[in-house]
Design a protein around this motif. Sequence first.
Motif, PDB file in Angstrom:
ATOM      1  N   THR A 204       0.554  -1.148   0.081  1.00 58.71           N
ATOM      2  CA  THR A 204      -0.080  -0.083  -0.019  1.00 58.71           C
ATOM      3  C   THR A 204       1.345   1.050  -0.047  1.00 58.71           C
ATOM      4  OG1 THR A 204       0.278  -0.075   2.031  1.00 58.71           O
ATOM      5  CG2 THR A 204      -2.167  -0.895   1.339  1.00 58.71           C
ATOM      6  N   VAL A 205       0.917   1.973  -1.097  1.00 59.54           N
ATOM      7  CA  VAL A 205       1.530   2.897  -0.847  1.00 59.54           C
ATOM      8  C   VAL A 205       0.124   4.525  -1.153  1.00 59.54           C
ATOM      9  CG1 VAL A 205       2.670   5.057  -2.639  1.00 59.54           C
ATOM     10  CG2 VAL A 205       2.693   2.197  -2.512  1.00 59.54           C
ATOM     11  N   ALA A 206       0.453   5.326   0.363  1.00 60.94           N
ATOM     12  CA  ALA A 206      -0.182   7.113  -0.397  1.00 60.94           C
ATOM     13  C   ALA A 206       1.166   8.207  -0.857  1.00 60.94           C
ATOM     14  CB  ALA A 206      -0.017   7.268   1.762  1.00 60.94           C
ATOM     15  N   ILE A 207       0.408   9.147  -1.003  1.00 62.72           N
ATOM     16  CA  ILE A 207       1.152   9.740  -1.632  1.00 62.72           C
ATOM     17  C   ILE A 207       0.639  11.409  -1.741  1.00 62.72           C
ATOM     18  CG2 ILE A 207       2.256  10.472  -4.517  1.00 62.72           C
ATOM     19  CD1 ILE A 207       1.682   7.722  -5.276  1.00 62.72           C
ATOM     20  N   PHE A 208       1.485  12.099  -0.840  1.00 59.03           N
ATOM     21  CA  PHE A 208       1.457  13.893  -0.175  1.00 59.03           C
ATOM     22  C   PHE A 208       1.511  14.408  -1.553  1.00 59.03           C
ATOM     23  CE2 PHE A 208       1.060  11.010   2.955  1.00 59.03           C
ATOM     24  CZ  PHE A 208       0.205  11.680   4.377  1.00 59.03           C
ATOM     25  N   GLY A 209       0.771  15.191  -2.297  1.00 58.53           N
ATOM     26  CA  GLY A 209       0.702  15.823  -3.543  1.00 58.53           C
ATOM     27  C   GLY A 209       1.315  15.196  -4.694  1.00 58.53           C
ATOM     28  N   LEU A 210      -0.222  15.840  -5.522  1.00 59.13           N
ATOM     29  CA  LEU A 210      -0.565  15.263  -6.598  1.00 59.13           C
ATOM     30  C   LEU A 210      -0.524  15.587  -8.017  1.00 59.13           C
ATOM     31  CD1 LEU A 210      -3.958  14.271  -5.625  1.00 59.13           C
ATOM     32  CD2 LEU A 210      -2.027  12.690  -5.640  1.00 59.13           C
ATOM     33  N   GLY A 211       1.534  16.442  -7.826  1.00 59.42           N
ATOM     34  CA  GLY A 211       1.682  17.521  -8.850  1.00 59.42           C
ATOM     35  C   GLY A 211       2.849  16.339  -9.939  1.00 59.42           C
ATOM     36  N   ALA A 212       2.937  16.818 -10.729  1.00 60.91           N
ATOM     37  CA  ALA A 212       3.744  15.285 -11.413  1.00 60.91           C
ATOM     38  C   ALA A 212       4.750  14.572 -10.673  1.00 60.91           C
ATOM     39  CB  ALA A 212       4.580  16.538 -12.972  1.00 60.91           C
ATOM     40  N   VAL A 213       5.021  15.250 -10.104  1.00 60.89           N
ATOM     41  CA  VAL A 213       6.120  13.924  -9.465  1.00 60.89           C
ATOM     42  C   VAL A 213       5.084  12.805  -8.172  1.00 60.89           C
ATOM     43  CG1 VAL A 213       8.191  13.728  -7.077  1.00 60.89           C
ATOM     44  CG2 VAL A 213       7.637  15.877  -9.241  1.00 60.89           C
ATOM     45  N   GLY A 214       4.524  13.945  -8.057  1.00 62.78           N
ATOM     46  CA  GLY A 214       3.233  12.445  -7.354  1.00 62.78           C
ATOM     47  C   GLY A 214       2.823  11.742  -8.243  1.00 62.78           C
ATOM     48  N   LEU A 215       2.490  11.696  -8.947  1.00 58.90           N
ATOM     49  CA  LEU A 215       1.660  11.152 -10.245  1.00 58.90           C
ATOM     50  C   LEU A 215       2.223  10.056 -11.001  1.00 58.90           C
ATOM     51  CD1 LEU A 215      -1.027  13.381 -11.540  1.00 58.90           C
ATOM     52  CD2 LEU A 215      -0.791  11.437 -10.296  1.00 58.90           C
ATOM     53  N   ALA A 216       4.035  11.082 -10.765  1.00 59.38           N
ATOM     54  CA  ALA A 216       5.295   9.772 -11.132  1.00 59.38           C
ATOM     55  C   ALA A 216       5.552   8.407 -10.304  1.00 59.38           C
ATOM     56  CB  ALA A 216       6.610  10.384 -12.173  1.00 59.38           C
ATOM     57  N   VAL A 217       5.703   9.801  -8.865  1.00 58.57           N
ATOM     58  CA  VAL A 217       5.649   8.255  -7.858  1.00 58.57           C
ATOM     59  C   VAL A 217       4.240   7.166  -8.011  1.00 58.57           C
ATOM     60  CG1 VAL A 217       5.285   7.920  -5.170  1.00 58.57           C
ATOM     61  CG2 VAL A 217       6.980   9.034  -6.366  1.00 58.57           C
ATOM     62  N   ALA A 218       2.786   7.374  -7.811  1.00 59.83           N
ATOM     63  CA  ALA A 218       1.738   7.035  -8.894  1.00 59.83           C
ATOM     64  C   ALA A 218       2.079   5.888  -9.922  1.00 59.83           C
ATOM     65  CB  ALA A 218       0.659   7.268  -8.954  1.00 59.83           C
ATOM     66  N   GLU A 219       2.437   6.273 -11.266  1.00 63.90           N
ATOM     67  CA  GLU A 219       2.945   4.843 -11.649  1.00 63.90           C
ATOM     68  C   GLU A 219       4.204   3.801 -11.813  1.00 63.90           C
ATOM     69  OE1 GLU A 219       3.430   4.377 -16.100  1.00 63.90           O
ATOM     70  OE2 GLU A 219       1.623   4.615 -14.778  1.00 63.90           O
ATOM     71  N   GLY A 220       5.325   4.833 -10.806  1.00 64.68           N
ATOM     72  CA  GLY A 220       6.425   3.885 -10.687  1.00 64.68           C
ATOM     73  C   GLY A 220       5.246   3.017  -9.276  1.00 64.68           C
ATOM     74  N   ALA A 221       4.984   2.787  -8.584  1.00 68.52           N
ATOM     75  CA  ALA A 221       4.379   2.519  -7.681  1.00 68.52           C
ATOM     76  C   ALA A 221       4.006   1.367  -8.636  1.00 68.52           C
ATOM     77  CB  ALA A 221       3.335   2.720  -6.573  1.00 68.52           C
ATOM     78  N   ARG A 222       2.436   1.835  -9.767  1.00 71.23           N
ATOM     79  CA  ARG A 222       1.624   0.988 -10.780  1.00 71.23           C
ATOM     80  C   ARG A 222       2.827  -0.117 -11.372  1.00 71.23           C
ATOM     81  NH1 ARG A 222       0.697   0.368 -15.236  1.00 71.23           N
ATOM     82  NH2 ARG A 222       1.949   1.510 -16.071  1.00 71.23           N
ATOM     83  N   LEU A 223       3.774   0.482 -11.154  1.00 73.97           N
ATOM     84  CA  LEU A 223       4.193  -0.440 -12.943  1.00 73.97           C
ATOM     85  C   LEU A 223       5.067  -1.924 -11.471  1.00 73.97           C
ATOM     86  CD1 LEU A 223       6.141   1.734 -14.505  1.00 73.97           C
ATOM     87  CD2 LEU A 223       4.607  -0.224 -15.319  1.00 73.97           C
TER      88      LEU A 223
END
Length: 397
Positions: A204-223
């Motif tokens: 499970t992952v929580a990302i604080f801040g939904l800018g480009a870097v935050g969404l890139a974290v999400a993309e990395g976590a998805r992969l």
Amino acid sequence: MEKNCPSETEGKPIRCKAAICRSPGEPLVIEEVEVAPPEAWEVRIKIICTSLCHSDLTFWKLDMGPVAAFPRIFGHEAVGVVESVGEHVEELREGDTVLPVFQPDCGECRDCKSQKSNDCSKFPIAHYIGMPRDGTSRFKDSNGQPVHHFLFVSSFTEYTVVDVANVVKISSDIPVEKACLLSCGVSTGVGAAWKVAEVEEGSTVAIFGLGAVGLAVAEGARLRGASKIIGVDLNPAKFEIERGIFATSNAGKKFGVTDFVNPAACSGISVSQVIQEMTDGGADYCFECIGLASLMQDAICSSRQGWGRTVILGVEMHGSPLSINPNEILRGKTVTGSIFGGVKAKSDIPFFVKKYLHKELNLDGFITHEIGFQEINKAFDLLLQGKSLRCIIWMDK
């Protein structure tokens, strides 16, 4: 892509257009500049396109301190082709497609040879206003006065000069506007999930801040196969904008975000409590992508006792201290920081390019706007208003 640049410019100054900021917070002005030929271990690059990062905004606003240097050419996320190289540059040649990057990768120092971090002790990051080896500028304005560099790159210009330690050769198969994103923000986020946190399948992952870097974290976590990816944004207006983008284009699912938390809607309960409830005790991995000490504390409190890991990606510019309860550390939580997502530019960025070419890494969703160089101030407006993730700025449009 065309592989040959005009050979008659090699070894000579080039006059071209650049977007110069002469005072903090003021609109950039397109002016003619003179770009010196590359010296030893340097590369002169013709910029094809560039984009605006929040770090550009942060330093653009600074009106005091040693790093508040003007006039200046901002920009550090770009793609281009090599126009010419200086002495001792052997890994690049005229016409190569390259990314300039702010984080050096000399390949020679103890840090660059180690897999433990992406620091470079030969060229430590110090927000220099000139070239990393001698601190001087390669830019002059129309009056012959020097113009300061930014983060070793300065990409808001048709031509720039970068140290070879800050240049990565990439495949010309990737569309340049997608490659541009890997020069900073997307690599930072994806790298943080892959290399720093090493997110595992089912976590499970929580990302604080939904800018480009935050969404890139999400993309990395998805992969990496995370089962739940929670996006948190403390700015209600920005949260609504991001949610609107996701609702209309399914971008949230593409980036892997499964749940959203708006702190303003958490009446009577803290964000950390909400996340603990959503993750049965706290997220395995938390990422802070804004640069606020208070948000860093929220991220740490939201991580799971025993093994929760918090990764700090945001740059704290207000001088606020970070307070951590020692008992949380004693009971197994860890906190780490990361510059550029732990990415070693010369090996990891070509890996990300392959992931995109194999249709595994989503880069397309990050580009929300495209404009011409003459409209560069519009990119600032869009980012300040929270209306864009990445705005591609084309030099020839």
